[in-house]
Scaffold this active site. Structure first.
Site, PDB file in Angstrom:
ATOM      1  N   SER A  43       0.821  -1.201   0.000  1.00 21.35           N
ATOM      2  CA  SER A  43       0.000   0.000   0.000  1.00 21.35           C
ATOM      3  C   SER A  43       0.858   1.254   0.000  1.00 21.35           C
ATOM      4  O   SER A  43       1.960   1.266   0.565  1.00 21.35           O
ATOM      5  CB  SER A  43      -0.898   0.004   1.243  1.00 21.35           C
ATOM      6  OG  SER A  43      -1.510   1.260   1.430  1.00 21.35           O
ATOM      7  N   TYR A  63      -2.466  -0.236   9.914  1.00 20.12           N
ATOM      8  CA  TYR A  63      -2.628  -0.812   8.577  1.00 20.12           C
ATOM      9  C   TYR A  63      -1.333  -0.666   7.779  1.00 20.12           C
ATOM     10  O   TYR A  63      -0.841  -1.623   7.187  1.00 20.12           O
ATOM     11  CB  TYR A  63      -3.786  -0.125   7.852  1.00 20.12           C
ATOM     12  CG  TYR A  63      -3.887  -0.491   6.379  1.00 20.12           C
ATOM     13  CD1 TYR A  63      -4.273  -1.762   5.991  1.00 20.12           C
ATOM     14  CD2 TYR A  63      -3.579   0.444   5.399  1.00 20.12           C
ATOM     15  CE1 TYR A  63      -4.349  -2.103   4.638  1.00 20.12           C
ATOM     16  CE2 TYR A  63      -3.659   0.116   4.052  1.00 20.12           C
ATOM     17  CZ  TYR A  63      -4.040  -1.157   3.681  1.00 20.12           C
ATOM     18  OH  TYR A  63      -4.109  -1.485   2.348  1.00 20.12           O
TER      19      TYR A  63
END
Length: 340
Positions: free
Chosen positions: A143, A168
């Site tokens: 990501s 995350y």
């Protein structure tokens, strides 16, 4: 090839499976169909791939597509370390495309345990199965959030990414480190892809594109964080999937010969768009102006993202081509049709 796509009921996993099938591959989709967002959307994506939603609710039972003989689906948690090896042993995959993860930056502040279970334990199980069942190539989702507090623009894979600002992001950086270890120790070719703000039809309801469109259509104010002073490398889903599929289909001979088994790429639109300009495109397509609730920046958010995709262009001739105006129109048209 026979390819395992995890997260197949998810946004990017659905489109990736669809393209791989159209290119003649055999695909086994895996997803736990959790309730992080509306499961009906996930089941309806599977229907597009030919899986009856009733069948998809059966745990650990491989369901065959009614319309494409090359697609089957299994509902399973990646962290299931007993059943996952059985799946690998029975199916003899050539390639694994791991797109399953607990998604969302803000949700990781509320429910950190789910990120550890899916993104760390689950990814370790994928690595172990890839090692034990001689997978030829593991392609996995990272990501853009790994860049954290990085101020240098555009973001490059040569940049330091030691300062994530959400759990995350930390799990995605951990995935890259874990993949590096397995590539080094067990000679498994791994390719990580740092996705940049993917949007388009069938997108996630927790993403800005969906939230803004839904609120405007229903005459509700939209939340604009950091008082609108945000920029994102918005990337249309077709452009993302084109890059993912090119990497899956590309032979690894050169990398194996060079012992260059571990790679990480940025995959984005190679551009940065102001959030207020993005909102303006949505307003144009809906024919109405949004009521904007201007708010401070949220914990875990960054002000600006922009992907340097030079390596992906050089190695795979990657060429994102969808403009914001085209992409937003496509999403709005889908939203109106899907929700009638």
């Amino acid at each position: 090839m026979k390819i395992l796509v995890t997260g197949a009921a998810g946004f990017i996993g659905f489109f990736t499976s669809k393209v791989l099938l159209s290119n003649g591959h055999t695909v086994v989709g895996l997803d736990n169909i959790n309730d992080y967002y509306d499961t009906n959307l996930k089941f309806n994506r599977l229907k597009q791939l030919g899986i009856n939603s009733q069948e998809a609710t059966i745990f650990n039972n491989l369901c065959n597509s009614q319309t494409n003989a090359n697609f089957s689906f299994i509902r399973m948690n990646l962290e299931d370390r007993e059943e996952l090896p059985k799946l690998f042993d029975g199916q003899k995959f050539d390639i694994v495309c791991n797109l399953a993860a607990q998604a969302g930056v803000r949700y990781s502040l509320e429910n950190p345990e789910s990120y550890v279970d899916s993104n760390l334990v689950g990814f370790l199980n994928i690595l172990e199965c890839s090692r034990n069942f001689k997978i030829k190539h593991l392609v996995y989702a990272s990501s853009s959030s790994v860049y954290g507090l990085n101020k240098k623009i555009p973001f490059s894979t040569d940049d330091n990414v030691d300062y994530p600002i959400s759990l995350y992001a930390a799990t995605k950086k951990s995935n890259e480190l874990m993949a590096h270890t397995y590539s080094h120790l067990f000679k498994i070719p791994t390719t990580g892809l740092r996705f940049f703000t993917v949007y388009g039809p069938w997108g996630r309801p927790d993403m800005a594109m969906f939230l803004f469109t839904d609120a405007i259509i229903n005459d509700k104010p939209i939340k604009v964080f950091n008082y609108g002073k945000m920029e994102r490398d918005f990337t249309y889903v077709d452009d993302i999937v084109e890059g993912v599929v090119r990497i899956i289909e590309h032979p690894n001979k050169d990398r194996i010969e060079k012992n260059d088994l571990y790679k990480v790429y940025n995959i984005g639109n190679n551009n940065s768009v102001k959030l207020l300009d993005f909102i303006k495109e949505i307003e144009l397509n809906l024919g109405t102006e949004a009521e904007k609730n201007m708010l401070p920046i949220q914990p875990g958010d960054v002000e600006r993202t922009w992907a340097n995709v030079d390596d992906l262009i050089k190695d795979y001739d990657y060429s994102p081509s969808t403009s914001i105006s085209q992409g937003v129109k496509s999403f709005v048209d889908w939203y109106k049709s899907y929700y009638k």
